[in-house]
Design a protein around this motif. Structure first.
Motif, short mmCIF file in Angstrom:
data_model
loop_
_atom_site.label_atom_id
_atom_site.label_comp_id
_atom_site.label_asym_id
_atom_site.label_seq_id
_atom_site.Cartn_x
_atom_site.Cartn_y
_atom_site.Cartn_z
N ILE A 194 16.41 52.05 14.49
CA ILE A 194 16.69 50.61 14.52
C ILE A 194 17.08 50.12 15.91
O ILE A 194 16.70 49.03 16.31
CB ILE A 194 17.80 50.27 13.48
N LEU B 213 28.65 50.99 9.56
CA LEU B 213 27.79 49.80 9.71
C LEU B 213 28.32 48.89 10.82
O LEU B 213 27.55 48.31 11.59
CB LEU B 213 27.73 49.03 8.39
N ASP C 174 20.21 42.68 6.03
CA ASP C 174 19.33 43.41 5.11
C ASP C 174 19.79 44.87 4.97
O ASP C 174 19.71 45.45 3.88
CB ASP C 174 17.88 43.36 5.60
N LEU C 175 20.27 45.45 6.07
CA LEU C 175 20.77 46.83 6.01
C LEU C 175 22.00 46.91 5.10
O LEU C 175 22.14 47.86 4.33
CB LEU C 175 21.11 47.30 7.43
N CYS C 176 22.89 45.92 5.18
CA CYS C 176 24.06 45.89 4.29
C CYS C 176 23.63 45.87 2.83
O CYS C 176 24.26 46.51 1.98
CB CYS C 176 24.92 44.66 4.59
N ASN D 233 13.83 50.79 0.13
CA ASN D 233 14.28 50.95 1.50
C ASN D 233 14.98 52.30 1.74
O ASN D 233 15.62 52.48 2.76
CB ASN D 233 15.22 49.81 1.89
N LEU E 148 13.04 48.21 6.67
CA LEU E 148 14.07 49.24 6.85
C LEU E 148 13.81 50.44 5.95
O LEU E 148 13.38 50.30 4.80
CB LEU E 148 15.45 48.67 6.53
N ILE F 217 18.35 55.33 10.46
CA ILE F 217 17.87 54.03 9.96
C ILE F 217 16.59 53.70 10.72
O ILE F 217 16.63 53.33 11.91
CB ILE F 217 18.92 52.92 10.19
N CYS G 271 20.67 43.34 10.23
CA CYS G 271 21.89 44.02 9.77
C CYS G 271 22.30 43.53 8.38
O CYS G 271 22.83 44.31 7.57
CB CYS G 271 23.02 43.80 10.77
N LEU H 62 16.09 53.98 5.03
CA LEU H 62 17.33 54.75 5.21
C LEU H 62 17.05 56.22 4.94
O LEU H 62 16.47 56.58 3.91
CB LEU H 62 18.41 54.23 4.26
#
Length: 745
Positions: free
Chosen positions: A176, A276, A196-198, A149, A231, A219, A194, A233
């Motif tokens: 995003i 975040l 999954d982003l964490c 990711n 996602l 993102i 979010c 990054l």
């Protein structure tokens, strides 16, 4: 004093640099350099520092800013990189420009050497006098990170004209916020994204990388449908490595930066958590960021996101509290890591209690009962318990007025809460997951009371003991654990901090016996942390065992038998853990000496009061298991058989054998019987070997099915099912002892 690059700058000069830099950001970006050249023309040193910050700030707004060493020097800031359309760079042919920014351009390109087809993105630096160190740092960070990711660095080089370029994975996605707006995602879907982003950010943190510039533009979501977006990054241009050699950088995107970043503090992973949180609130609200004005350390105003305005647009109360905790001004009030942020989002999705909610008992009970609403018996127990405690507490506080009496009441409540937890766990079957949830309720209540009564020693000790329990359940190898070693370490560390604070009180406030008990409790927790170091590969077996021994020997207590029963139990557990680990390194003489000391403590009548009966009964079996293993590994088969038979079997009249870890101990003993039979030449003994092998394999398989949330059992059962019976004892240590030196699955 401030460190900037390799130079040491005094605080006054740094304040001047930051003031001119902040002022330049308020001017149109096309006129900033002219303004700074004119304003600081008489101070070349200050001009150089501010201009470097402006260049790096511009670079942080582009797609991916990673340099390679520039082969020639170009001094004019106005010199621009030529158009690359149609040019060939290595094996890549540039197709067209797809994006550009203040400091760079992005081109699409294709591989043209005929080896295979590939479309990539090529980024070239726009102007020549860039901060090369910044680009080199980003290149190394991207080269170090391997994650599905995070955008992948493929290649790079330098143009003939001296401009560095990067070859990157071409990400065909959308920011995003645009993705969520396009597909009109629901709050649940936004929270899932979010979460999954964490996870992605936490993985980067685990590799020692702090992004420092999280914002929606960095993102991207690769469009694979409403619920299948992936996602990616981007932009590690101002990322910070937590390695000691890393140098902090002050470039930021103001509206997403934490207060500490605005104060030019060294980057911390909680700064990414703050960013975040802003992104999370922006996505939930569906509104553009509203900015508000604040001042930094030198009273210079800057614009940042209006937390209160974002909060008003978040309708769900729990999500609003999660947002507020993530964006708290003080680092200690925020989630300590992206994984903690992710855990609360998971809690919300799973209808579990939210850590950000300070809702008291009823909040946690209501969430717990709602989630397990089919367990009518548990609902009834908790409902009656909560009602009774509420009535008693209400009547009691109506009659009491003094603060001293209220504190005594809380102490009684803490005693009863621990006893109620013990009774509940003793009467209902439970897996580690259920035990963790029930114990968490008691832990949160004790923490609340400990905060209300900061001087009450008894409540603090109760709270520390519950934290130790949570560490055991979360990831200690000698318990049926959930495999979360980092969480276990955090719980143990919190308990250790409590005992340290108690020990730091004035000696006049603590009796001699209390001081000694606190010292032993601290040593026991340090010993637990040393045991974990063996389980997660952070130390070798020999070094870890030496660390455990030095912690125990530092107690310098000659007569352990004279200690209170609780502290004797702690010492007993330390002795047996060291004895078990000494078998791994074949230190048999040390094993025997440790077992002799443990046997003296087990011989005492009052070491096992009713509330610790199961624990002592298990430790007694553990003692005989280690003794039997020692005889077996030294070749004394008859002594080993005699010792193993002293361990009570499931058909014995015992309550401890109903626990999962006792039953797992039995499978290890059956494995030893199997190994001893295999080493005999007699066909009858070999047949006995296969019988005990099947006992161990079937019992372990049943345990793994019953305790499906214990990774250790799943891994051991799988390994035993795949093991050739005839090769079963080629490495007895592997099967006689729980696995160490390997992280759980």
């Amino acid at each position: 004093m401030v460190v900037q690059g390799d130079k040491i700058i005094d605080a006054a000069t740094f304040a001047q640099i930051e003031e001119y830099f902040t002022s330049a950001l308020t001017i149109d970006k096309h006129k900033r350099f002219d303004w700074i050249e004119k304003t600081l023309r008489h101070d070349t040193s200050l001009l150089q520092e501010v201009r470097s910050l402006l260049l790096a700030h511009h670079a942080s707004d582009t797609f991916l800013t990673t340099p390679f060493p520039v082969k020639k020097t170009i001094n004019k800031i106005t010199e621009r990189c030529p158009d690359l359309t149609g040019r060939r760079l290595g094996v890549y042919e540039v197709i067209r420009k797809i994006a550009s920014g203040g400091m760079g351009r992005i081109y699409s390109a294709k591989r043209s050497d005929g080896e295979y087809e590939q479309v990539v993105a090529i980024k070239v630096v726009e102007v020549s006098n860039i901060n090369i160190e910044l680009f080199l740092k980003e290149r190394q960070l991207l080269a170090d990170i391997q994650h599905p990711n995070i955008v992948t660095l493929l290649d790079g080089g330098t143009l003939e004209e001296g401009f560095p370029y990067l070859v990157m994975e071409l990400v065909d996605g959308m920011p995003i916020d645009a993705y969520i707006d396009c597909y009109q995602l629901s709050p649940t879907e936004i929270v899932t994204l979010c979460r999954d982003l964490c996870q992605v950010i936490d993985d980067a943190h685990q590799q020692g990388i702090i992004h420092c510039d999280l914002k929606p533009d960095n993102i991207l979501v690769i469009n694979k449908g409403r619920r299948k977006g992936t996602l990616k990054l981007l932009d590690f241009g101002i990322a910070h490595s937590s390695k000691p050699s890393s140098k902090p950088y002050v470039g930021i995107t103001p509206e997403y930066a934490s207060p500490q970043r605005h104060q030019s503090h060294v980057p911390h992973r909680s700064d990414d958590v703050f960013s975040l949180g802003i992104i999370f609130g922006q996505l939930l609200s569906g509104k553009p960021l509203t900015l508000t004005e604040k001042t930094n350390a030198i009273k210079k105003p800057y614009k940042t996101a209006d937390i209160a305005a974002l909060s008003r647009h978040i309708k769900n109360k729990e999500l609003k509290l999660i947002f507020k905790k993530a964006t708290a001004d003080k680092r200690q009030a925020r989630y300590h890591s992206a994984s903690e942020f992710q855990a609360d989002l998971n809690n919300w999705l799973d209808e579990k209690p939210i850590n950000a909610v300070q809702g008291g008992w009823w909040y946690f009970y209501s969430k717990y009962i709602y989630r397990y609403r089919n367990f009518l018996l548990i609902i009834l127990i908790f409902a009656l318990f909560s009602l009774t405690v509420g009535q008693i507490a209400g009547q009691y506080f109506e009659q009491q007025e003094s603060a001293e009496l209220r504190q005594e009441s809380r102490q009684d409540d803490a005693d009863e809460a621990v006893e109620d937890l013990d009774r509940l766990l003793a009467t209902i079957p439970h897996t580690p997951s259920l035990e963790q949830e029930v114990t968490t309720l008691t832990m949160n209540r004790l923490h609340e009371w400990e905060q209300e009564n900061p001087k009450n020693q008894t409540i603090k000790i109760h709270y520390a003991d519950i934290l130790i329990r949570m560490g055991n359940i979360s990831g200690h190898p000698y318990y049926m654990n959930l495999g979360y070693i980092d969480k276990a370490r955090d719980y143990y560390q919190q308990a250790l901090d409590i005992y340290k604070n108690l020990a730091n009180r004035e000696e006049a406030q603590l009796s001699t016996s209390t001081q000694q008990s606190i010292l032993i409790n601290q040593s026991f927790i340090r010993h637990r942390l040393a045991e974990l170091s063996l389980y997660d590969e952070s130390q070798s077996a020999v070094e870890g065992w030496k660390a455990m021994r030095s912690i125990r020997e530092a107690l310098n207590i000659e007569n352990f038998v004279a200690l209170p029963s609780k502290q004797r139990l702690f010492v007993l557990q330390m002795l047996l853990a060291e004895a078990y680990e000494s078998l791994r390194i074949h230190a048999y003489a040390d094993t025997w000496e440790l077992l002799q000391k443990a046997q003296q403590l087990l011989a005492e009548d009052d070491i096992s009061p009713a509330k610790r009966f199961k624990e002592v009964q298990y430790l007694n079996a553990f003692y005989h298991e280690i003794t039997g293993h020692l005889y077996f590994l030294k070749g004394n088969i008859n002594a080993a058989l005699g010792t193993y038979t002293k361990i009570m079997r499931p058909n014995s009249d015992s309550t401890a054998i109903e626990t999962g870890r006792y039953r797992y101990l039995i499978t290890r003993v059956d494995s030893a019987f199997a190994c001893m039979g295999f080493q005999q030449k007699s066909p009858q003994m070999k047949l006995q070997h296969f019988k005990y092998f099947e006992y161990a394999r079937i019992n372990l398989e049943n345990l793994a099915k019953e305790y499906i949330d214990v990774p250790l059992l799943q891994r051991q059962s799988k390994r035993m099912n795949l093991t050739d019976k005839n090769k079963f004892c080629s490495d007895p240590i592997k099967f006689l002892l729980p696995p160490a030196g390997k992280k759980p699955d």
